[in-house]
Design a protein around this motif. Structure first.
Motif, PDB file in Angstrom:
ATOM      1  N   GLY A  75      27.672   8.503  19.454  1.00  0.00           N
ATOM      2  CA  GLY A  75      27.782   9.860  19.903  1.00  0.00           C
ATOM      3  C   GLY A  75      28.743   9.837  21.141  1.00  0.00           C
ATOM      4  N   ASN A  76      29.612   8.689  20.986  1.00  0.00           N
ATOM      5  CA  ASN A  76      30.724   8.545  21.897  1.00  0.00           C
ATOM      6  C   ASN A  76      32.088   9.084  21.402  1.00  0.00           C
ATOM      7  OD1 ASN A  76      32.495   7.992  24.048  1.00  0.00           O
ATOM      8  ND2 ASN A  76      31.799   5.619  24.057  1.00  0.00           N
ATOM      9  N   PHE A  77      32.117  10.473  21.357  1.00  0.00           N
ATOM     10  CA  PHE A  77      33.263  11.199  21.035  1.00  0.00           C
ATOM     11  C   PHE A  77      34.341  11.067  21.620  1.00  0.00           C
ATOM     12  CE2 PHE A  77      29.532  13.220  19.007  1.00  0.00           C
ATOM     13  CZ  PHE A  77      29.716  12.750  17.599  1.00  0.00           C
ATOM     14  N   TYR A  78      34.073  10.631  23.054  1.00  0.00           N
ATOM     15  CA  TYR A  78      35.307  10.676  23.854  1.00  0.00           C
ATOM     16  C   TYR A  78      36.196   9.327  23.455  1.00  0.00           C
ATOM     17  CZ  TYR A  78      37.872  10.075  28.239  1.00  0.00           C
ATOM     18  OH  TYR A  78      38.803   9.447  29.360  1.00  0.00           O
ATOM     19  N   GLU A  79      35.518   8.276  23.389  1.00  0.00           N
ATOM     20  CA  GLU A  79      36.357   6.990  23.175  1.00  0.00           C
ATOM     21  C   GLU A  79      36.837   7.161  21.642  1.00  0.00           C
ATOM     22  OE1 GLU A  79      37.418   5.375  24.880  1.00  0.00           O
ATOM     23  OE2 GLU A  79      36.252   5.106  26.858  1.00  0.00           O
ATOM     24  N   SER A  80      36.134   7.665  20.670  1.00  0.00           N
ATOM     25  CA  SER A  80      36.279   7.813  19.317  1.00  0.00           C
ATOM     26  C   SER A  80      37.494   8.430  19.174  1.00  0.00           C
ATOM     27  CB  SER A  80      35.073   8.347  18.356  1.00  0.00           C
ATOM     28  OG  SER A  80      34.760   9.479  18.682  1.00  0.00           O
ATOM     29  N   GLN A  81      37.779   9.581  19.735  1.00  0.00           N
ATOM     30  CA  GLN A  81      38.760  10.351  19.495  1.00  0.00           C
ATOM     31  C   GLN A  81      40.016   9.629  19.757  1.00  0.00           C
ATOM     32  OE1 GLN A  81      38.574  14.827  19.893  1.00  0.00           O
ATOM     33  NE2 GLN A  81      36.710  14.296  21.110  1.00  0.00           N
ATOM     34  N   ASN A 129      50.557  17.093  20.589  1.00  0.00           N
ATOM     35  CA  ASN A 129      49.420  16.976  21.291  1.00  0.00           C
ATOM     36  C   ASN A 129      48.724  15.932  21.496  1.00  0.00           C
ATOM     37  OD1 ASN A 129      48.264  17.137  19.111  1.00  0.00           O
ATOM     38  ND2 ASN A 129      47.176  18.951  19.426  1.00  0.00           N
ATOM     39  N   ASN A 130      49.314  14.496  21.148  1.00  0.00           N
ATOM     40  CA  ASN A 130      48.715  13.315  20.900  1.00  0.00           C
ATOM     41  C   ASN A 130      47.607  13.504  20.053  1.00  0.00           C
ATOM     42  OD1 ASN A 130      48.326  10.609  21.372  1.00  0.00           O
ATOM     43  ND2 ASN A 130      47.377  10.747  23.284  1.00  0.00           N
ATOM     44  N   HIS A 131      47.617  14.053  18.958  1.00  0.00           N
ATOM     45  CA  HIS A 131      46.861  13.958  17.951  1.00  0.00           C
ATOM     46  C   HIS A 131      45.342  14.476  18.161  1.00  0.00           C
ATOM     47  CE1 HIS A 131      49.031  11.427  15.481  1.00  0.00           C
ATOM     48  NE2 HIS A 131      49.157  10.392  16.456  1.00  0.00           N
ATOM     49  N   GLY A 132      45.661  15.565  19.130  1.00  0.00           N
ATOM     50  CA  GLY A 132      44.482  16.631  19.414  1.00  0.00           C
ATOM     51  C   GLY A 132      43.888  16.134  20.995  1.00  0.00           C
ATOM     52  N   LEU A 133      44.524  15.145  21.444  1.00  0.00           N
ATOM     53  CA  LEU A 133      43.793  14.843  22.903  1.00  0.00           C
ATOM     54  C   LEU A 133      44.240  15.472  24.064  1.00  0.00           C
ATOM     55  CD1 LEU A 133      43.697  10.745  22.260  1.00  0.00           C
ATOM     56  CD2 LEU A 133      41.685  12.542  21.590  1.00  0.00           C
ATOM     57  N   SER A 134      45.684  15.858  24.063  1.00  0.00           N
ATOM     58  CA  SER A 134      46.146  16.278  25.371  1.00  0.00           C
ATOM     59  C   SER A 134      46.512  17.897  25.206  1.00  0.00           C
ATOM     60  CB  SER A 134      47.451  15.653  25.402  1.00  0.00           C
ATOM     61  OG  SER A 134      48.205  16.191  26.494  1.00  0.00           O
ATOM     62  N   ALA A 172      43.350   8.779  17.286  1.00  0.00           N
ATOM     63  CA  ALA A 172      44.609   8.975  17.916  1.00  0.00           C
ATOM     64  C   ALA A 172      45.652   7.839  17.302  1.00  0.00           C
ATOM     65  CB  ALA A 172      44.762   9.471  19.220  1.00  0.00           C
ATOM     66  N   ILE A 173      45.235   6.546  17.876  1.00  0.00           N
ATOM     67  CA  ILE A 173      45.866   5.446  17.660  1.00  0.00           C
ATOM     68  C   ILE A 173      45.838   5.055  16.346  1.00  0.00           C
ATOM     69  CG2 ILE A 173      44.207   3.691  18.188  1.00  0.00           C
ATOM     70  CD1 ILE A 173      47.748   3.347  19.316  1.00  0.00           C
ATOM     71  N   SER A 174      44.682   5.290  15.456  1.00  0.00           N
ATOM     72  CA  SER A 174      44.708   4.957  14.123  1.00  0.00           C
ATOM     73  C   SER A 174      45.800   5.751  13.232  1.00  0.00           C
ATOM     74  CB  SER A 174      43.617   5.133  13.470  1.00  0.00           C
ATOM     75  OG  SER A 174      42.980   6.552  13.291  1.00  0.00           O
ATOM     76  N   ASN A 175      45.940   6.758  13.791  1.00  0.00           N
ATOM     77  CA  ASN A 175      47.273   7.742  13.290  1.00  0.00           C
ATOM     78  C   ASN A 175      48.422   7.123  13.447  1.00  0.00           C
ATOM     79  OD1 ASN A 175      45.261   9.652  12.006  1.00  0.00           O
ATOM     80  ND2 ASN A 175      45.376  10.978  13.624  1.00  0.00           N
ATOM     81  N   ASP A 176      48.745   6.588  14.727  1.00  0.00           N
ATOM     82  CA  ASP A 176      50.001   6.196  15.057  1.00  0.00           C
ATOM     83  C   ASP A 176      50.225   5.021  14.079  1.00  0.00           C
ATOM     84  OD1 ASP A 176      50.819   7.730  17.216  1.00  0.00           O
ATOM     85  OD2 ASP A 176      49.750   6.779  18.749  1.00  0.00           O
ATOM     86  N   ALA A 177      49.231   4.312  13.935  1.00  0.00           N
ATOM     87  CA  ALA A 177      49.196   2.890  13.087  1.00  0.00           C
ATOM     88  C   ALA A 177      49.543   3.479  11.573  1.00  0.00           C
ATOM     89  CB  ALA A 177      48.089   2.137  13.045  1.00  0.00           C
ATOM     90  N   ILE A 198      40.915  -1.088  11.009  1.00  0.00           N
ATOM     91  CA  ILE A 198      40.082  -1.682  11.949  1.00  0.00           C
ATOM     92  C   ILE A 198      39.719  -0.630  13.126  1.00  0.00           C
ATOM     93  CG2 ILE A 198      40.038  -3.119  14.041  1.00  0.00           C
ATOM     94  CD1 ILE A 198      39.305  -4.525  11.716  1.00  0.00           C
ATOM     95  N   PHE A 199      40.743   0.176  13.410  1.00  0.00           N
ATOM     96  CA  PHE A 199      40.720   1.338  14.154  1.00  0.00           C
ATOM     97  C   PHE A 199      39.643   2.318  13.758  1.00  0.00           C
ATOM     98  CE2 PHE A 199      45.062   0.377  16.322  1.00  0.00           C
ATOM     99  CZ  PHE A 199      44.493  -0.306  17.331  1.00  0.00           C
ATOM    100  N   LEU A 200      39.603   2.628  12.351  1.00  0.00           N
ATOM    101  CA  LEU A 200      38.899   3.445  11.987  1.00  0.00           C
ATOM    102  C   LEU A 200      37.307   2.991  12.114  1.00  0.00           C
ATOM    103  CD1 LEU A 200      40.677   5.050   8.391  1.00  0.00           C
ATOM    104  CD2 LEU A 200      40.498   6.052  10.849  1.00  0.00           C
TER     105      LEU A 200
END
Length: 500
Positions: A367-373, A404-409, A377-382, A355-357
């Motif tokens: 084009g909303n890469f901010y929210e998509s990333q 780095n929180n899957h590339g976010l931090s 990250a949360i899909s990788n946690d799942a 679902i997250f994917l």
């Protein structure tokens, strides 16, 4: 059973019908009656009904037949046997419950009504429900409630259920007072006493309302439009196959359920948030929301959100408020029934991952890469929680999440780098006996720290090799490995907006 055949354009006022009453609309009462535009054909004001049955068994050639119930109490409404197709019914400031089930009814209007339990509306061509604060008249409500021996607070706190099935056209709207005025106010321009005093609800009184709207669509019905604007619901439920347009805008919904819903023409949802975050829920269950548009939805304000086996297709998400971090995303679940969050299906984390994917793909499409990333990250946690994922893959996912929180931090790798490099430098100095040997501290060791974190430094940058202990080279090697790793994780997070 009492029978009433009212005369057109003859208002009935202040009547209490203690027995079951049937209002029968017959052709003969319209003989020699001229149609008058702008007036209700049959009007009932301040009347009380135990059980009200409205019946019509013959076609009537009259331009428009309208029934108006204002400031009435209807304990049970039954509206079933209607033959002519030009009947419209208006309920204004009325307490009622019951059902209306007939495809010949032209339209039903409800304004500032309070439902006593549940009201079932089925197969009606057009339904209009509105709550308008500018025409709340306390004198009329007070007279009616005194007659029923109840307070207005007790009335507005009652659960109100609108259950609508296969309506061709539905509108639900509210018009709230936007001024700072609250409570009673004078309407000096009104001539009638009942309308001279108005009332604006307080915010607390508005929160008392417990309005629940359930809408069901059938595939064989040619629905035209469902439009909900500026409204407040404790719960809103949508289910079935709808051919017409669905539009929900500027609405507060505590509990929003979309179950087994498929949209042929798509749906648009704009500016939706909960009234209160406590126990607020969104459930999208086994639905096909292709061509739908979610715009400015406050997902992060809901306590629990469940997407279960839903196809988003070409769904668009714009300006939606998603949680700011992966911990907050724990409210996003994949539950078979949102009312039982403890009952997770066997493939819960796999469903959650997929679902997250899907959501990530839809956000990237706009084009909303901010929210998509965030969703990546949360899909990788799942993914990390799925049982049949290998241990090495889980290890990679875990270290990426931690570093780095899957590339976010970019802050995390800097913090880890500072912590490990400092600890390892202290251990390095101990191994070469440069600290804790005597009480004198060499301040040049502070400068040598920067040589220590330089990946290209020589092994003997501080002391000669003959002074190395058994641990010196090991510590130096571990430092280079960890420093390289955290630098890479920092660069990876720093370039998150440049990734494709």
């Amino acid at each position: 059973m009492q029978l009433l055949e009212p005369t057109p354009y003859n208002k009935i006022v202040d009547q209490d019908y203690l027995q079951d009453l049937t209002i029968k609309i017959t052709k003969q009462v319209f003989e020699d009656i001229m149609f008058t535009d702008g007036r209700s054909t049959f009007s009932f004001l301040n009347c009380k009904f135990k059980k009200l049955i409205i019946e019509n068994e013959e076609d009537i050639e009259f331009k428009n037949i309208s029934l108006s119930f204002s400031s009435c109490y209807i304990e049970e409404l039954e509206l079933k046997n209607i033959q002519t197709k030009n009947i419209s019914i208006l309920f204004h400031s009325t307490l009622l419950s019951g059902s209306a089930d007939n495809e010949n009814i032209k339209s039903v209007h409800f304004n500032n009504c309070i439902i006593l339990g549940a009201l079932f509306l089925m197969r009606i061509k057009s339904i209009h429900i509105s709550y308008t604060e500018e025409n709340l008249f306390p004198k009329r409500w007070s007279r009616m409630l005194q007659n029923l021996s109840v307070s207005y607070i007790d009335i507005i706190k009652r659960k109100q259920d609108y259950r609508i099935y296969d309506c061709l056209e539905l509108s639900f709207s509210s018009n709230e007072n936007t001024s700072e005025k609250r409570g009673f106010y004078l309407r000096s321009y009104e001539s009638q006493k009942d309308y001279r005093i108005g009332y604006f609800l307080t915010d607390e009184e508005k929160d008392y309302f417990n309005i629940n709207l359930y809408i069901k669509y059938s595939s064989e019905i040619d629905h035209k439009e469902t439009k909900i604007i500026n409204s407040r619901f404790n719960s809103l439920s949508l289910t079935g196959y709808v051919k017409g347009n669905i539009s929900i805008e500027n609405t507060k919904i505590n509990n929003w359920y979309i179950r087994d819903l498929s949209t042929e023409s798509g749906a648009s949802f704009y500016n939706i948030s909960p009234i209160k975050t406590i126990d607020s829920k969104i459930e999208i269950h086994k639905s096909n929301l292709d061509k739908s548009w979610f715009d400015n939805i406050a997902f992060s304000s809901y306590k629990l959100i469940s997407f279960y086996r839903t196809k988003f297709g070409k769904t668009t998400f714009t300006s939606c408020d998603f949680p700011s971090n992966s911990t907050s995303f724990e409210n996003f679940t994949a539950l078979e029934n949102v009312h039982y969050p403890e009952n997770k299906p066997d493939k819960y984390y796999k469903d959650q991952y997929e679902i997250f994917l899907q959501l990530k793909g839809q956000l990237e499409g706009t084009g909303n890469f901010y929210e998509s990333q965030k969703l990546q990250a949360i899909s990788n946690d799942a993914l990390m929680k799925i049982e049949d994922i290998s241990r090495w893959d889980k290890f990679i996912l875990f270290t990426n999440s931690l570093s780095n929180n899957h590339g976010l931090s970019i802050a995390r790798p800097l913090k880890w780098f500072a912590l490990f490099s400092f600890v390892l430098y202290i251990l390095y100095l101990i191994s070469v006996r440069r600290i804790f040997i005597d009480t004198n501290f060499d301040p040049t060791l502070i400068g040598y720290y920067f040589s220590f974190i330089d990946l290209t430094h020589r092994n003997d940058f501080l002391v000669e090799k003959r002074e190395f202990s058994a641990w010196t080279l090991s510590i130096d090697y571990i430092n280079k490995v960890l420093t390289s790793y955290f630098i890479y994780q920092f660069i990876s997070a720093f370039r998150k907006y440049g990734k494709k």
